[in-house]
Design a protein around this motif. Structure first.
Motif, short mmCIF file in Angstrom:
data_model
loop_
_atom_site.label_atom_id
_atom_site.label_comp_id
_atom_site.label_asym_id
_atom_site.label_seq_id
_atom_site.Cartn_x
_atom_site.Cartn_y
_atom_site.Cartn_z
N GLY A 8 5.35 61.84 -17.79
CA GLY A 8 4.21 61.50 -18.65
C GLY A 8 2.95 61.21 -17.88
N TRP A 9 2.81 61.84 -16.72
CA TRP A 9 1.62 61.59 -15.89
C TRP A 9 0.38 62.13 -16.59
CZ3 TRP A 9 2.14 58.67 -11.60
CH2 TRP A 9 1.02 58.53 -10.78
N PRO A 10 -0.71 61.37 -16.64
CA PRO A 10 -1.92 61.85 -17.33
C PRO A 10 -2.49 63.11 -16.67
CG PRO A 10 -2.03 59.49 -16.89
CD PRO A 10 -0.87 60.00 -16.11
N LYS A 11 -2.74 64.13 -17.46
CA LYS A 11 -3.29 65.38 -16.91
C LYS A 11 -4.66 65.17 -16.27
CE LYS A 11 -0.94 69.08 -19.38
NZ LYS A 11 -1.13 70.30 -20.23
N ALA A 12 -5.37 64.17 -16.76
CA ALA A 12 -6.70 63.90 -16.21
C ALA A 12 -6.63 63.46 -14.76
CB ALA A 12 -7.40 62.83 -17.05
N GLN A 13 -5.45 63.06 -14.30
CA GLN A 13 -5.28 62.61 -12.92
C GLN A 13 -4.64 63.68 -12.05
OE1 GLN A 13 -4.34 58.20 -14.61
NE2 GLN A 13 -3.52 58.60 -12.58
N LEU A 14 -4.55 64.90 -12.57
CA LEU A 14 -4.01 66.04 -11.82
C LEU A 14 -5.12 67.05 -11.59
CD1 LEU A 14 -0.66 66.62 -13.75
CD2 LEU A 14 -0.97 65.35 -11.63
N HIS A 15 -5.20 67.57 -10.39
CA HIS A 15 -6.23 68.53 -10.02
C HIS A 15 -5.59 69.64 -9.20
CE1 HIS A 15 -8.94 65.15 -11.04
NE2 HIS A 15 -8.06 64.43 -10.37
N SER A 16 -5.98 70.88 -9.45
CA SER A 16 -5.35 71.98 -8.72
C SER A 16 -6.37 73.02 -8.31
CB SER A 16 -4.26 72.64 -9.56
OG SER A 16 -4.82 73.26 -10.72
N GLU A 17 -6.04 73.68 -7.23
CA GLU A 17 -6.79 74.85 -6.80
C GLU A 17 -5.78 75.85 -6.28
OE1 GLU A 17 -10.97 75.37 -5.02
OE2 GLU A 17 -9.68 74.99 -3.29
N GLN A 18 -5.88 77.07 -6.77
CA GLN A 18 -4.96 78.12 -6.35
C GLN A 18 -5.67 78.99 -5.34
OE1 GLN A 18 -3.02 80.04 -9.67
NE2 GLN A 18 -2.69 81.89 -8.49
N PHE A 19 -5.06 79.16 -4.15
CA PHE A 19 -5.77 79.88 -3.10
C PHE A 19 -5.73 81.38 -3.26
CE2 PHE A 19 -1.52 79.15 -1.20
CZ PHE A 19 -1.15 80.45 -0.94
N ALA A 20 -4.92 81.90 -4.18
CA ALA A 20 -4.89 83.34 -4.43
C ALA A 20 -4.43 83.57 -5.85
CB ALA A 20 -3.96 84.06 -3.46
N ALA A 21 -5.03 84.55 -6.51
CA ALA A 21 -4.59 84.89 -7.85
C ALA A 21 -3.18 85.45 -7.79
CB ALA A 21 -5.53 85.93 -8.46
N THR A 22 -2.35 85.08 -8.76
CA THR A 22 -0.95 85.48 -8.69
C THR A 22 -0.78 86.99 -8.84
OG1 THR A 22 -0.81 84.95 -11.04
CG2 THR A 22 -0.07 83.29 -9.49
N ASP A 23 -1.40 87.57 -9.83
CA ASP A 23 -1.20 89.00 -10.09
C ASP A 23 -2.39 89.52 -10.87
OD1 ASP A 23 -0.27 91.52 -10.53
OD2 ASP A 23 1.20 90.95 -12.05
N VAL A 24 -3.13 90.42 -10.28
CA VAL A 24 -4.28 91.00 -10.98
C VAL A 24 -4.09 92.49 -11.22
CG1 VAL A 24 -5.89 89.29 -10.09
CG2 VAL A 24 -5.51 91.38 -8.79
#
Length: 320
Positions: free
Chosen positions: A214-230
């Motif tokens: 139940g961790w608040p989403k507002a306290q989660l931050h992400s950055e993806q270094f490469a697009a998975t599939d384009v």
């Protein structure tokens, strides 16, 4: 300066850090300071390879307190769309490149005092500048860095010699060391903010484990270094305002096809997270692959992010 401006820089150093990762040091030709930036920022690097252009975003990993030079790290991707192969094979000391001014989509949460970084592989890069920007007495920073094997642990020696070494934990997969995300979240104080950068699988795992508690989403931050599939089936994209019709190849993004035609579209991240390349759809249906639009917006088929999404229909008309 704004994000659209281009800066000409020289490559002044190239280092082979691991079998797959090189670090490049960039400086202005006259040695003047480069634009300021904050930890988590990236620059868009434009590379001309004959008649073809590549535009890739790379995190700045040098200290924000010293802008005489920028440093970026590039991992050679097996399925490279051109950029990483160009950087590894054709860029050397003395090469001149064009970069955009720094943009930051991965800043630390304001007013938060406890920040927990989770990095996978080359996803360590944005955290290096964030660690260099802050002293341990200023903020509570904690790093968990997972990588495949010892020879692929870029920056480990530097991290162990740095001021945050006591709050850095490495996990080497080949040695049976695994990051237990559920245990990590259970032991975190309720006010901590968690940041993850790495492969899509790691990002998804962090969010899934956080959700279990139940961790608040507002306290989660992400950055993806490469697009998975384009990649996907080819299709035609029509730019309604100019009447230009373009064929988008199976392994080409809409954005790259548009740039190939000489049309400029702003995109700060080129990974489907920032929304700057969002444009209205006038005809056709999008195959949404971004992390920016929510489920309702994707179902509405009103807009598309050009940097990663494709078309479900043979013809897609956009308001551009």
């Amino acid at each position: 300066m704004n994000a659209r401006e281009s800066i000409t820089v020289d490559v002044v150093a190239v280092e082979q850090l691991t079998p797959l990762i090189k670090r490049f040091t960039l400086a202005l030709p006259d040695g003047a300071p480069l634009p300021s930036f904050s930890g988590g920022a990236h620059v868009l690097v434009s590379m001309q390879d004959g008649e073809q252009w590549h535009h890739n975003a790379y995190s700045l990993l040098s200290s924000p307190h010293d802008t005489r030079q920028y440093r970026i790290a590039v991992r050679r991707e097996e399925a490279s769309r051109g950029g990483s192969a160009f950087m590894h094979d054709k860029v050397a000391v003395g090469t001149r490149l064009a970069i955009g001014t720094p943009a930051n989509l991965f800043e630390l949460a304001r007013d938060a005092k406890r920040h927990v970084f989770i990095a996978g592989g080359i996803g360590i890069t944005p955290f290096l500048a964030q660690l260099a920007e802050h002293q341990p007495e200023d903020l509570e920073l904690e790093l968990h860095y997972a990588y495949r094997s010892p020879e692929h642990g870029a920056f480990v020696d530097e991290l162990n010699a740095g001021p945050h070494a006591q709050r850095t934990q490495c996990y080497v997969d080949s040695e049976g060391q695994r990051l237990d995300l559920l245990k990590l979240f259970k032991n975190l104080p309720a006010d901590a903010h968690v940041y993850v950068c790495g492969p899509q699988g790691l990002n998804d795992a962090v969010y899934a484990n956080a959700a279990l508690l139940g961790w608040p989403k507002a306290q989660l931050h992400s950055e993806q270094f490469a697009a998975t599939d384009v990649a996907g089936n080819g299709f035609t994209v029509v730019l309604a305002k100019s009447g230009i019709e373009l064929e988008v190849g199976e392994d080409e993004t809409i954005l790259k096809a548009i740039e190939r035609a000489g049309v400029t579209v702003e995109s700060l991240c080129r990974e489907g997270v920032c929304g700057t390349c969002e444009v209205p759809i006038l005809e056709g249906e999008a195959d949404h692959r971004d992390q920016y639009l929510d489920d309702d917006e994707k179902a509405a088929q009103k807009t598309i992010l050009l940097c990663v999404s494709r078309s479900l229909t043979p013809r897609l008309v956009i308001d551009l």
